[in-house]
Design a protein around this motif. Sequence first.
Motif, PDB file in Angstrom:
ATOM      1  N   VAL A   1       0.875  -1.176   0.000  1.00 40.66           N
ATOM      2  CA  VAL A   1       0.000   0.000   0.000  1.00 40.66           C
ATOM      3  C   VAL A   1       0.910   1.222   0.000  1.00 40.66           C
ATOM      4  O   VAL A   1       1.565   1.518   1.006  1.00 40.66           O
ATOM      5  CB  VAL A   1      -0.935  -0.013   1.227  1.00 40.66           C
ATOM      6  N   ALA A   2       0.981   1.883  -1.156  1.00 37.95           N
ATOM      7  CA  ALA A   2       2.033   2.894  -1.312  1.00 37.95           C
ATOM      8  C   ALA A   2       1.552   4.148  -2.011  1.00 37.95           C
ATOM      9  O   ALA A   2       0.694   4.112  -2.900  1.00 37.95           O
ATOM     10  CB  ALA A   2       3.203   2.295  -2.108  1.00 37.95           C
ATOM     11  N   ASN A   3       2.085   5.255  -1.571  1.00 42.07           N
ATOM     12  CA  ASN A   3       1.977   6.554  -2.221  1.00 42.07           C
ATOM     13  C   ASN A   3       2.955   7.441  -1.462  1.00 42.07           C
ATOM     14  O   ASN A   3       2.886   7.503  -0.218  1.00 42.07           O
ATOM     15  CB  ASN A   3       0.546   7.108  -2.104  1.00 42.07           C
ATOM     16  N   GLN A   4       3.894   8.065  -2.179  1.00 42.78           N
ATOM     17  CA  GLN A   4       4.915   8.835  -1.466  1.00 42.78           C
ATOM     18  C   GLN A   4       4.362  10.104  -0.843  1.00 42.78           C
ATOM     19  O   GLN A   4       5.027  10.750  -0.043  1.00 42.78           O
ATOM     20  CB  GLN A   4       6.112   9.142  -2.376  1.00 42.78           C
ATOM     21  N   LYS A   5       3.124  10.461  -1.226  1.00 41.21           N
ATOM     22  CA  LYS A   5       2.497  11.616  -0.578  1.00 41.21           C
ATOM     23  C   LYS A   5       2.095  11.250   0.846  1.00 41.21           C
ATOM     24  O   LYS A   5       1.569  10.156   1.078  1.00 41.21           O
ATOM     25  CB  LYS A   5       1.232  12.000  -1.350  1.00 41.21           C
ATOM     26  N   GLY A   6       2.307  12.170   1.769  1.00 40.60           N
ATOM     27  CA  GLY A   6       1.947  11.894   3.164  1.00 40.60           C
ATOM     28  C   GLY A   6       0.465  12.120   3.410  1.00 40.60           C
ATOM     29  O   GLY A   6      -0.166  12.949   2.751  1.00 40.60           O
TER      30      GLY A   6
ATOM     31  N   VAL B   1      -2.358  10.460   2.901  1.00 39.98           N
ATOM     32  CA  VAL B   1      -3.397  10.221   1.890  1.00 39.98           C
ATOM     33  C   VAL B   1      -4.330   9.059   2.246  1.00 39.98           C
ATOM     34  O   VAL B   1      -5.287   8.785   1.521  1.00 39.98           O
ATOM     35  CB  VAL B   1      -2.781   9.975   0.490  1.00 39.98           C
ATOM     36  N   GLY B   2      -4.013   8.361   3.342  1.00 41.62           N
ATOM     37  CA  GLY B   2      -4.873   7.246   3.752  1.00 41.62           C
ATOM     38  C   GLY B   2      -4.246   5.869   3.570  1.00 41.62           C
ATOM     39  O   GLY B   2      -4.963   4.857   3.556  1.00 41.62           O
ATOM     40  N   LYS B   3      -2.930   5.800   3.467  1.00 38.12           N
ATOM     41  CA  LYS B   3      -2.262   4.497   3.337  1.00 38.12           C
ATOM     42  C   LYS B   3      -2.525   3.622   4.564  1.00 38.12           C
ATOM     43  O   LYS B   3      -2.960   2.472   4.453  1.00 38.12           O
ATOM     44  CB  LYS B   3      -0.732   4.662   3.196  1.00 38.12           C
TER      45      LYS B   3
END
Length: 269
Positions: A15-20, A22-24
């Motif tokens: 579960v990834a997204n480099q934005k902080g 965001v709901g990971k």
Amino acid sequence: MPDPSRPTGPRIIAVANQKGGVGKTTTTINLGAALAEIGKRVLIVDLDPQGNASTGLGIDVDDREFTTYELLLEDIDLGQVIQPTKSENLVIIPATVDLSSADIELISNEKRSSLLHDALRQTAMDRYDLDYVLIDCPPSLNLLTVNAMVAAHSVLVPLQSEFFALEGLSQLMLTIREVRQSANPNLRIEGVVLTMFDARNNLSGQVEKDARDNLGDLVFQTLIPRNVRLSEAPSYSMSVLDYDPQSRGADAYRALARELMKNNAPVAA
Ligand SMILES: Nc1ncnc2c1ncn2[C@@H]1O[C@H](COP(=O)(O)OP(=O)(O)OP(=O)(O)O)[C@@H](O)[C@H]1O
Ligand SMILES: [Mg+2]
């Protein structure tokens, strides 16, 4: 006899997204809990030095003697790092702030990108009889996140329904492509899930349209609404399914779990 419905062990999803923010972590915990509620056996790997998934599922910092850090960098048995949660079908490998130095320590390690892959393929995994492994990544495209992508079958991307949501996505896609070329040619995109969706806000609708126009079928039909129960649950050390089973947040993550399982159902010959 091996179970013919699970010929290759658990499905491993980063579960990834480099934005902080965001709901990971919210997605990891509650999708995990929803799959567990259906009867699937789920392991959450906390791969974020913030340790939010561990805290949100009630693992006290004092009880995190063996963590993802030891799993990656020391020769340790899975049995020592996997801990139970309140839900019978949901177990977790916790993390602490120690993991923040791992990113640096890994650089000099020859196997720096594949340590999590190797750890999760220990034969000891078999005794947990897992259906899914969900890896909660840090808000960065660092070596920890690369480890998750090398270990995983697919990447699930939470996208916050707000302005600039799609910015940064090309960087994430590029990293996925690089991992495919170097270490994990079969890495798929599990899907993009819109989080904190506010149906009364035109902006949310616009972000959804942009995401569907640009990413097509990769975007899950299920939308995760902005729901205060989702933000309250971790402070009670519970998933939203335990904290408020009837809430819109709980229902949304149940729907996401069903959609994900449907997408992964074996196609009849
Ligand atoms: N659907 C939602 N409705 C309301 N609040 C939410 C929702 N999803 C997440 N939040 C809240 O938004 C904040 C960020 O969520 P979360 O911690 O899941 O993001 P993250 O991507 O894991 O963050 P980080 O990048 O720091 O790891 C948290 O306070 C969380 O409770
Ligand atoms: Mg997080």
